[in-house]
Design an enzyme around this catalytic site. Structure first.
Site, PDB file in Angstrom:
ATOM      1  N   LYS A 181     -10.573  -2.729  -4.141  1.00  0.00           N
ATOM      2  CA  LYS A 181     -11.366  -1.491  -4.231  1.00  0.00           C
ATOM      3  C   LYS A 181     -10.564  -0.381  -4.865  1.00  0.00           C
ATOM      4  CE  LYS A 181     -12.993  -2.359   0.429  1.00  0.00           C
ATOM      5  NZ  LYS A 181     -13.002  -1.975   1.823  1.00  0.00           N
ATOM      6  N   LYS A 232       0.823  -1.226   0.000  1.00  0.00           N
ATOM      7  CA  LYS A 232       0.000   0.000   0.000  1.00  0.00           C
ATOM      8  C   LYS A 232       0.847   1.261   0.000  1.00  0.00           C
ATOM      9  CE  LYS A 232      -4.437  -1.549   1.570  1.00  0.00           C
ATOM     10  NZ  LYS A 232      -5.507  -1.520   2.559  1.00  0.00           N
ATOM     11  N   LYS A 277      -4.723  -9.148  -6.871  1.00  0.00           N
ATOM     12  CA  LYS A 277      -5.931  -9.296  -6.051  1.00  0.00           C
ATOM     13  C   LYS A 277      -7.041  -8.356  -6.535  1.00  0.00           C
ATOM     14  CE  LYS A 277      -6.164  -7.435  -1.969  1.00  0.00           C
ATOM     15  NZ  LYS A 277      -5.899  -6.966  -0.607  1.00  0.00           N
TER      16      LYS A 277
HETATM   17  P1  TYM Z   1     -10.855  -4.959   3.923  1.00  0.00           P
HETATM   18  O1  TYM Z   1     -11.852  -3.893   4.217  1.00  0.00           O
HETATM   19  O2  TYM Z   1      -9.756  -4.655   2.986  1.00  0.00           O
HETATM   20  O3  TYM Z   1     -11.597  -6.238   3.368  1.00  0.00           O
HETATM   21  C1  TYM Z   1     -12.729  -6.794   4.022  1.00  0.00           C
HETATM   22  C2  TYM Z   1     -12.680  -8.312   3.926  1.00  0.00           C
HETATM   23  O4  TYM Z   1     -12.666  -8.710   2.554  1.00  0.00           O
HETATM   24  C3  TYM Z   1     -11.567  -9.600   2.301  1.00  0.00           C
HETATM   25  N1  TYM Z   1     -11.083  -9.391   0.927  1.00  0.00           N
HETATM   26  C4  TYM Z   1     -10.906 -10.365   0.017  1.00  0.00           C
HETATM   27  N2  TYM Z   1     -11.119 -11.696   0.091  1.00  0.00           N
HETATM   28  C5  TYM Z   1     -10.864 -12.418  -1.028  1.00  0.00           C
HETATM   29  N3  TYM Z   1     -10.412 -11.880  -2.179  1.00  0.00           N
HETATM   30  C6  TYM Z   1     -10.194 -10.562  -2.311  1.00  0.00           C
HETATM   31  N4  TYM Z   1      -9.772 -10.050  -3.456  1.00  0.00           N
HETATM   32  C7  TYM Z   1     -10.438  -9.726  -1.164  1.00  0.00           C
HETATM   33  N5  TYM Z   1     -10.321  -8.395  -0.920  1.00  0.00           N
HETATM   34  C8  TYM Z   1     -10.709  -8.211   0.359  1.00  0.00           C
HETATM   35  C9  TYM Z   1     -10.521  -9.216   3.345  1.00  0.00           C
HETATM   36  O5  TYM Z   1      -9.633 -10.276   3.589  1.00  0.00           O
HETATM   37  C10 TYM Z   1     -11.380  -8.888   4.556  1.00  0.00           C
HETATM   38  O6  TYM Z   1     -11.712 -10.072   5.269  1.00  0.00           O
HETATM   39  N6  TYM Z   1      -7.867  -4.996   7.927  1.00  0.00           N
HETATM   40  C11 TYM Z   1      -9.144  -5.444   7.427  1.00  0.00           C
HETATM   41  C12 TYM Z   1     -10.311  -4.954   8.231  1.00  0.00           C
HETATM   42  C13 TYM Z   1     -10.235  -5.205   9.717  1.00  0.00           C
HETATM   43  C14 TYM Z   1     -10.454  -6.435  10.359  1.00  0.00           C
HETATM   44  C15 TYM Z   1     -10.332  -6.155  11.759  1.00  0.00           C
HETATM   45  C16 TYM Z   1     -10.730  -7.725   9.906  1.00  0.00           C
HETATM   46  C17 TYM Z   1      -9.987  -4.268  10.671  1.00  0.00           C
HETATM   47  N7  TYM Z   1     -10.065  -4.863  11.895  1.00  0.00           N
HETATM   48  C18 TYM Z   1     -10.491  -7.171  12.698  1.00  0.00           C
HETATM   49  C19 TYM Z   1     -10.886  -8.729  10.871  1.00  0.00           C
HETATM   50  C20 TYM Z   1     -10.763  -8.443  12.245  1.00  0.00           C
HETATM   51  C21 TYM Z   1      -9.309  -4.915   6.012  1.00  0.00           C
HETATM   52  O7  TYM Z   1      -8.710  -3.950   5.634  1.00  0.00           O
HETATM   53  O8  TYM Z   1     -10.258  -5.542   5.285  1.00  0.00           O
END
Ligand code: TYM
Length: 333
Positions: free
Chosen positions: A201, A114, A198
């Site tokens: 967004k 990032k 991947k």
């Molecule tokens: P975030 O907002 O980027 O993504 C949310 C969830 O979607 C999953 N994900 C994917 N899974 C499969 N293929 C993809 N291309 C893909 N893109 C995103 C992510 O793995 C995630 O599960 N850091 C985390 C948010 C967070 C969190 C937490 C998660 C903050 N605190 C505590 C679990 C527990 C994040 O940025 O997810």
């Protein structure tokens, strides 16, 4: 056994098929099991690690709640809240940042991706982001954390931080060390334009992802334009290893209709991609369009969405305030 489930999603807009198949679909099935206690957090503090427009952020927070509900999460059976409404998250993150080691954070690959080439210009928040994530999870004694594959390393770090806090303060079971719940297959959905990248967004090309708010026509058009290779559809599992785009599209198909890769390969073996793409589009429209319609409907009911958040925040606050009191005592405040 009662599982305490915690997971978070960033309200940064454009929630997509990767978020759905990698995480939200799993949230729904965990939430449907009455034995589980589920907490789903809209992680707005994480969102501001990169610059956000405040008006857009406010809308995206509601849109994330709408997506949870439209995907099938029942707010009466779970806690849905936004992270910034419970101050204990920021406070615990600070305390844990004094426990975590620089060397651990330096290994985080997501920060490297990032921040890109110009690390000096990345926010400090982007760097310490996984500590806040550890605070989210540890505050609620979560036993299981459903996420996509890209969050695996952050969860390992969370386990290390929890373990070190317990060791440093000599209270073995204070923080529960959580288990990741990452699906064995399709835990990483790839871009429709590049099977090695991947689905994300932040990709500049909207054609690289299926957004959960896309219309039928947009879905059909994106699948039509999705990258493939010049060969006909694969006829064996082995072939998938060398054909990332085919593998991704077949994986999406399999994950959406819960069929095995073998079945799909058998059905389409040797055929043109166009036949397969037509069926994949139809399947996506059947599964995603109802969610998309429901999100749009719910977005017109902002007071309902705000009520879900305020009820959830109150419940989350009750749990977190107990835990932070204990943390204060342990640390010596
Ligand atoms: P975030 O907002 O980027 O993504 C949310 C969830 O979607 C999953 N994900 C994917 N899974 C499969 N293929 C993809 N291309 C893909 N893109 C995103 C992510 O793995 C995630 O599960 N850091 C985390 C948010 C967070 C969190 C937490 C998660 C903050 N605190 C505590 C679990 C527990 C994040 O940025 O997810």
């Amino acid at each position: 056994m009662t599982k305490k489930i915690f997971s978070g999603v960033q309200p940064t807009g454009n929630l997509h098929l990767g978020n759905y198949l990698g995480a939200i679909k799993n949230f729904v099935s965990l939430n449907n099991d009455d034995q589980n206690k589920c907490i789903f957090c809209v992680v707005d503090l994480h969102a501001i690690t990169v610059k956000q427009d405040s008006k857009v952020l406010r809308n995206n927070i509601r849109e994330t709640v709408a997506t949870f509900v439209a995907s099938g999460i029942d707010p009466s059976k779970s806690i849905i809240f936004n992270q910034s409404s419970v101050a204990a998250h920021s406070e615990t993150a600070w305390i844990l940042s004094c426990v975590a080691r620089m060397g651990w954070l330096n290994r985080m690959t997501q920060f490297k991706e990032k921040a890109g080439k110009d690390k000096e210009k990345a926010s400090v928040g982007l760097y310490s982001y996984p500590i806040l994530m550890a605070a989210d999870i540890l505050l609620y004694d979560a036993t299981h954390v459903p996420v996509g594959d890209d969050q695996k390393q952050h969860l390992e770090l969370c386990r290390d931080i929890g373990q070190k806090f317990n060791n440093d303060f000599g209270i073995e079971d204070f923080f529960v060390i959580p288990e990741p719940l990452i699906q064995k297959e399709f835990s990483r959905i790839m871009s429709l334009k590049d099977g090695l990248k991947k689905m994300s967004k932040s990709d500049v090309s909207d054609l690289s992802r299926i957004n959960l708010t896309d219309t039928k026509d947009q879905i059909i058009n994106k699948i039509k334009k999705a990258k493939t290779d010049p060969l006909p559809m694969p006829s064996s599992l082995e072939e998938l290893n060398e054909r990332p785009e085919a593998s991704n599209l077949i994986g999406i198909f399999s994950s959406l209709n819960n069929s095995s890769l073998e079945e799909i390969i058998k059905k389409f073996s040797g055929k043109n991609f166009s036949d397969f793409k037509n069926e994949l589009s139809q399947l996506l429209v059947d599964k995603i369009d109802p969610i998309s319609q429901e999100i749009k409907k719910l977005l017109n009911e902002s007071s309902y969405l705000d009520q879900i958040l305020s009820d959830g925040s109150q419940k989350a606050q009750e749990i977190a305030s107990q835990k932070i009191k204990k943390i204060h005592k342990i640390v010596g405040f």
